[in-house]
Design a protein around this motif. Structure first.
Motif, PDB file in Angstrom:
ATOM      1  N   ALA A  95      30.531  30.151-102.784  1.00 53.37           N
ATOM      2  CA  ALA A  95      31.850  30.654-102.381  1.00 53.37           C
ATOM      3  C   ALA A  95      32.212  30.127-100.993  1.00 53.37           C
ATOM      4  O   ALA A  95      31.383  30.117-100.086  1.00 53.37           O
ATOM      5  CB  ALA A  95      31.868  32.177-102.381  1.00 53.37           C
ATOM      6  N   HIS A  96      33.442  29.683-100.872  1.00 52.91           N
ATOM      7  CA  HIS A  96      34.009  29.219 -99.603  1.00 52.91           C
ATOM      8  C   HIS A  96      35.090  30.215 -99.195  1.00 52.91           C
ATOM      9  O   HIS A  96      35.929  30.593-100.018  1.00 52.91           O
ATOM     10  CB  HIS A  96      34.610  27.823 -99.802  1.00 52.91           C
ATOM     11  CG  HIS A  96      35.402  27.323 -98.643  1.00 52.91           C
ATOM     12  ND1 HIS A  96      34.835  27.042 -97.427  1.00 52.91           N
ATOM     13  CD2 HIS A  96      36.721  27.053 -98.520  1.00 52.91           C
ATOM     14  CE1 HIS A  96      35.779  26.623 -96.605  1.00 52.91           C
ATOM     15  NE2 HIS A  96      36.927  26.612 -97.246  1.00 52.91           N
ATOM     16  N   ALA A 133      36.880  24.166-101.726  1.00 50.14           N
ATOM     17  CA  ALA A 133      35.634  24.823-102.148  1.00 50.14           C
ATOM     18  C   ALA A 133      34.702  23.821-102.836  1.00 50.14           C
ATOM     19  O   ALA A 133      33.482  23.851-102.616  1.00 50.14           O
ATOM     20  CB  ALA A 133      35.933  26.007-103.059  1.00 50.14           C
ATOM     21  N   ARG A 134      35.250  22.928-103.667  1.00 52.56           N
ATOM     22  CA  ARG A 134      34.405  21.915-104.309  1.00 52.56           C
ATOM     23  C   ARG A 134      33.803  20.977-103.267  1.00 52.56           C
ATOM     24  O   ARG A 134      32.624  20.620-103.342  1.00 52.56           O
ATOM     25  CB  ARG A 134      35.198  21.123-105.356  1.00 52.56           C
ATOM     26  CG  ARG A 134      35.576  21.939-106.569  1.00 52.56           C
ATOM     27  CD  ARG A 134      36.101  21.086-107.715  1.00 52.56           C
ATOM     28  NE  ARG A 134      37.215  20.219-107.381  1.00 52.56           N
ATOM     29  CZ  ARG A 134      38.504  20.589-107.391  1.00 52.56           C
ATOM     30  NH1 ARG A 134      38.845  21.830-107.723  1.00 52.56           N
ATOM     31  NH2 ARG A 134      39.449  19.731-107.086  1.00 52.56           N
ATOM     32  N   THR A 189      35.345  30.377-105.285  1.00 50.94           N
ATOM     33  CA  THR A 189      34.073  29.937-105.846  1.00 50.94           C
ATOM     34  C   THR A 189      34.198  28.539-106.437  1.00 50.94           C
ATOM     35  O   THR A 189      35.291  28.089-106.794  1.00 50.94           O
ATOM     36  CB  THR A 189      33.568  30.906-106.928  1.00 50.94           C
ATOM     37  OG1 THR A 189      34.520  30.964-107.982  1.00 50.94           O
ATOM     38  CG2 THR A 189      33.308  32.282-106.351  1.00 50.94           C
ATOM     39  N   ALA A 190      33.058  27.865-106.544  1.00 51.53           N
ATOM     40  CA  ALA A 190      32.985  26.545-107.166  1.00 51.53           C
ATOM     41  C   ALA A 190      31.652  26.480-107.898  1.00 51.53           C
ATOM     42  O   ALA A 190      30.617  26.219-107.297  1.00 51.53           O
ATOM     43  CB  ALA A 190      33.096  25.443-106.124  1.00 51.53           C
ATOM     44  N   GLN A 223      36.246  27.852-111.356  1.00 49.59           N
ATOM     45  CA  GLN A 223      36.578  28.328-110.016  1.00 49.59           C
ATOM     46  C   GLN A 223      37.435  29.583-110.082  1.00 49.59           C
ATOM     47  O   GLN A 223      38.238  29.743-111.006  1.00 49.59           O
ATOM     48  CB  GLN A 223      37.296  27.235-109.222  1.00 49.59           C
ATOM     49  CG  GLN A 223      36.384  26.043-108.971  1.00 49.59           C
ATOM     50  CD  GLN A 223      36.959  25.086-107.969  1.00 49.59           C
ATOM     51  OE1 GLN A 223      37.440  24.030-108.339  1.00 49.59           O
ATOM     52  NE2 GLN A 223      36.912  25.460-106.697  1.00 49.59           N
ATOM     53  N   GLN A 224      37.227  30.441-109.091  1.00 50.33           N
ATOM     54  CA  GLN A 224      38.036  31.644-108.944  1.00 50.33           C
ATOM     55  C   GLN A 224      38.449  31.799-107.492  1.00 50.33           C
ATOM     56  O   GLN A 224      37.700  31.438-106.587  1.00 50.33           O
ATOM     57  CB  GLN A 224      37.261  32.894-109.352  1.00 50.33           C
ATOM     58  CG  GLN A 224      36.966  32.994-110.823  1.00 50.33           C
ATOM     59  CD  GLN A 224      36.349  34.329-111.188  1.00 50.33           C
ATOM     60  OE1 GLN A 224      35.752  35.004-110.364  1.00 50.33           O
ATOM     61  NE2 GLN A 224      36.508  34.719-112.439  1.00 50.33           N
TER      62      GLN A 224
END
Length: 150
Positions: free
Chosen positions: A11-12, A39-40, A83-84, A98-99
């Motif tokens: 998670a970023h 995030a990725r 998230t990634a 991703q979310q």
């Protein structure tokens, strides 16, 4: 969101700035794609790889396709958790789930899947993901591997 194998997805965290919003003070829909891209990129960095180093070695990652769903709006000053999670690892591509969630109340704002292709920087033709990177994703990302569809 939990991965199938129990590993918590990467998670970023980021903040919504004025520039991210529209005239109504709501995050403009395209900006969720930017948050997910970051995030990725940070996921790669967390695994010990940087986009600039990979590019200097002749490797780029490009988004091939995406599917995104929007559930609730983010607003100015919201802190977001993005998230990634790699859910599929192929010879020359990765599929991310991703979310985007608001940190304050854990509400799901946006989610999507991204097929990301590994290509040569000089001609943009598909190339195999380097073994060190494949191993890092497989070990840390909890991704399944496949050779189909390449």
């Amino acid at each position: 969101m939990r991965a199938q194998n129990g590993v918590q997805p990467f998670a970023h965290h980021c903040r919504v700035y004025y520039e991210d919003t529209d005239a109504g003070g709501i995050v403009y829909y395209v900006n969720y794609l930017k948050f997910m891209e970051r995030a990725r990129t940070e996921r790669l960095r967390d695994l010990g790889f940087s986009q600039s180093t990979l590019a200097s070695e002749g490797l780029l990652f490009v988004v091939h396709s995406t599917e995104v769903r929007y559930h609730a709006p983010a607003k100015l000053d919201d802190e977001l958790s993005v998230t990634a999670q790699v859910i599929e690892l192929n010879r020359a591509s990765l599929k991310f789930r991703q979310q985007v969630r608001r940190v304050a109340d854990d509400v799901l704002l946006c989610e999507g899947q991204f097929l990301v292709a590994c290509v040569r920087a000089d001609n943009l033709k598909p190339r195999a993901i380097p073994e060190a990177l494949r191993t890092a994703f497989a070990e840390q990302g909890g991704a399944g591997t496949s050779t189909a569809g390449e």
